[in-house]
Design a protein around this motif. Structure first.
Motif, PDB file in Angstrom:
ATOM      1  N   THR A 199       0.807  -1.218   0.000  1.00 16.28           N
ATOM      2  CA  THR A 199       0.000   0.000   0.000  1.00 16.28           C
ATOM      3  C   THR A 199       0.839   1.267   0.000  1.00 16.28           C
ATOM      4  OG1 THR A 199      -1.676  -1.223   1.267  1.00 16.28           O
ATOM      5  CG2 THR A 199      -1.940   1.164   1.133  1.00 16.28           C
ATOM      6  N   SER A 200       1.893   1.310   0.835  1.00 12.78           N
ATOM      7  CA  SER A 200       2.635   2.559   0.995  1.00 12.78           C
ATOM      8  C   SER A 200       4.123   2.395   0.699  1.00 12.78           C
ATOM      9  CB  SER A 200       2.461   3.102   2.413  1.00 12.78           C
ATOM     10  OG  SER A 200       3.238   2.345   3.328  1.00 12.78           O
TER      11      SER A 200
ATOM     12  N   ILE B  95       1.905 -12.563  -8.912  1.00  9.61           N
ATOM     13  CA  ILE B  95       1.805 -11.341  -8.130  1.00  9.61           C
ATOM     14  C   ILE B  95       1.833 -11.708  -6.655  1.00  9.61           C
ATOM     15  CG2 ILE B  95      -0.739 -11.353  -8.288  1.00  9.61           C
ATOM     16  CD1 ILE B  95      -0.610  -8.276  -8.061  1.00  9.61           C
ATOM     17  N   SER B  96       2.569 -10.918  -5.872  1.00  8.04           N
ATOM     18  CA  SER B  96       2.641 -11.111  -4.422  1.00  8.04           C
ATOM     19  C   SER B  96       2.189  -9.820  -3.755  1.00  8.04           C
ATOM     20  CB  SER B  96       4.083 -11.446  -3.997  1.00  8.04           C
ATOM     21  OG  SER B  96       4.192 -11.464  -2.581  1.00  8.04           O
ATOM     22  N   TYR B  97       1.078  -9.883  -3.027  1.00 11.73           N
ATOM     23  CA  TYR B  97       0.566  -8.692  -2.343  1.00 11.73           C
ATOM     24  C   TYR B  97       0.554  -8.954  -0.842  1.00 11.73           C
ATOM     25  CZ  TYR B  97      -3.432 -11.498  -4.053  1.00 11.73           C
ATOM     26  OH  TYR B  97      -4.266 -12.528  -4.454  1.00 11.73           O
ATOM     27  N   GLY B  98       0.910  -7.892  -0.058  1.00 13.18           N
ATOM     28  CA  GLY B  98       1.154  -8.207   1.338  1.00 13.18           C
ATOM     29  C   GLY B  98       0.804  -7.176   2.377  1.00 13.18           C
ATOM     30  N   THR B  99      -0.044  -6.192   2.112  1.00 14.21           N
ATOM     31  CA  THR B  99      -0.591  -5.329   3.154  1.00 14.21           C
ATOM     32  C   THR B  99      -2.107  -5.309   2.953  1.00 14.21           C
ATOM     33  OG1 THR B  99      -0.156  -3.416   1.730  1.00 14.21           O
ATOM     34  CG2 THR B  99       1.450  -3.883   3.452  1.00 14.21           C
ATOM     35  N   PRO B 100      -2.904  -5.076   4.001  1.00 11.89           N
ATOM     36  CA  PRO B 100      -4.355  -5.297   3.911  1.00 11.89           C
ATOM     37  C   PRO B 100      -5.043  -4.649   2.711  1.00 11.89           C
ATOM     38  CG  PRO B 100      -3.744  -4.934   6.186  1.00 11.89           C
ATOM     39  CD  PRO B 100      -2.503  -4.698   5.380  1.00 11.89           C
TER      40      PRO B 100
END
Length: 397
Positions: free
Chosen positions: A9-10, A86-91
């Motif tokens: 996200t950031s 794809i690897s996603y890792g924040t809410p």
């Protein structure tokens, strides 16, 4: 060449939680693009890691209209890039990128579960957070949990699908830089200077915490436990390093203690955490919930015994009675008792501290974690190794 998209996200999250991993993937032969909200820090990450970036605004807090716009932008971005994985890792990034990558039919969609916001929330907020976890889980082909207890709790709450979930090794998402977090004469000298600046005598024993100064980190319990100990141990000091946040605030009485108690020292922020750990004798993590606390591993790598709560995630960051001690969440007396073991016994502090570094270097080094992740990603990458249609310019806004 296999093509992976990372999404957080950031920019600050990318800087701290993906440090070194992105460059490792590039050097292992991957084409890497980082999708993140805009920010100057993002370009610093790109330059350091040798990757490309795509800027898509994503808000941490719920914003239905903007979230929908972000999903649409992400969908077209993924259709354009056509990554293998794809690897996603924040809410928020996980939810938005999970949905968009499902619609874009990205072959391998990996959710890196770093924690459960629904565990610490009640009422409507708790139900909303749980629903978003379930949506992200449904959209993902695999769910990497960063600790065994987090996996158990997520399955127990019905937040994720058990058959899709796993933990690599003993857990963690990016491991520990065991060269940066390593005792040395240089760090010892810097820590002596820090203690001197704070007015802490060399003979005093320093109990420390590093992290956000919020209610869920157990700051109130830590201050209360120290209050119980300070009379019996007048040479004990408490050093708290971290910013206070407007949401999840600690109570005013605890703030007053932090600001006025001469035996308590509060540093709102520092980027030189190795020096802070070096200045400590005991590290304490009284958190109510975690995914997997890097700070506990970093302190252990610096040969400090760790006192941790039996909270989700936190309990996995120690080897009880080998590298540290555990106590029940919210148990002030239990926390004080666990700390007192180390206040009373310098040999035990040294024994558990040295065992902690050995445990971390053998199981949680960054290089080892990156190798595990890279191997896992290759096994999960789609069998269809079609040529990537990646363009030189990938940015969007």
């Amino acid at each position: 060449m296999p093509f992976i998209v990372y999404a957080v996200t950031s920019p600050m999250t990318a800087d701290f939680l993906l440090r070194g991993q992105l460059r490792y993937m590039v050097e292992a032969g991957w084409l890497v693009v980082l999708v993140c909200s805009p920010g100057s820090q993002l370009f610093e990450v790109a330059e350091r890691e040798g990757i490309e970036i795509a800027e898509v605004p994503m808000r941490r807090q719920p914003a239905p209209l903007r979230d929908l716009v972000a999903v649409v932008r992400l969908y077209f971005l993924f259709r354009k890039l056509r990554p293998d994985l794809i690897s996603y890792g924040t809410p928020k990034a996980a939810l938005l990128c999970g949905i968009a990558s499902w619609f874009a039919r990205v072959p391998a969609r990996i959710y890196l579960l770093r924690g459960l916001r629904c565990e610490g929330a009640a009422g409507l907020a708790g139900r909303v957070y749980l629903a978003t976890e379930r949506i992200t889980s449904w959209c993902s082909t695999s769910i990497l949990c960063v600790s065994p207890s987090l996996q158990r709790k997520a399955v127990e709450l019905g937040a994720i699908c058990k058959s899709k979930s796993l933990v690599l090794g003993y857990g963690s998402s990016n491991g520990v830089d065991c060269e940066r977090f390593c005792p040395s004469s240089q760090l010892s000298e810097k820590s002596r200077k820090l203690r001197s600046e704070l007015g802490i005598p060399e003979t005093d024993i320093v109990i420390g915490f590093v992290g956000r100064v919020v209610r869920d980190k157990g700051i109130a319990e830590l201050v209360s436990a120290f209050d119980l100990l300070s009379t019996q141990y007048p040479h004990a000091r408490l050093l708290i390093v971290g910013p206070q946040e407007s949401n999840n605030q600690i109570d005013q009485e605890t703030v007053n203690q932090l600001e006025t108690n001469p035996q308590i020292h509060w540093l709102p922020e520092t980027r030189d955490t190795p020096t802070v750990y070096s200045a400590l004798d005991i590290f304490v993590l009284p958190t109510h919930r975690e995914g997997f606390p890097n700070v506990a591993l970093e302190a252990a790598a610096m040969e400090k015994p760790v006192v941790a709560s039996r909270a989700t995630g936190a309990i996995d960051a120690i080897d009880p009675d080998v590298t540290g001690s555990a106590f029940d969440v919210g148990d002030v007396a239990g926390l004080a008792e666990a700390i007192s073991r180390y206040l009373d016994d310098a040999q035990l502090r040294e024994k558990h501290g040295k065992a902690g570094r050995k445990w971390v270097t053998e199981n949680f080094s960054a290089a080892l974690m990156w190798e595990r992740l890279e191997t896992f990603y290759r096994t999960k990458m789609a069998i269809d190794h079609r040529p990537s249609t990646h363009n030189d310019t990938v940015g969007t806004s």
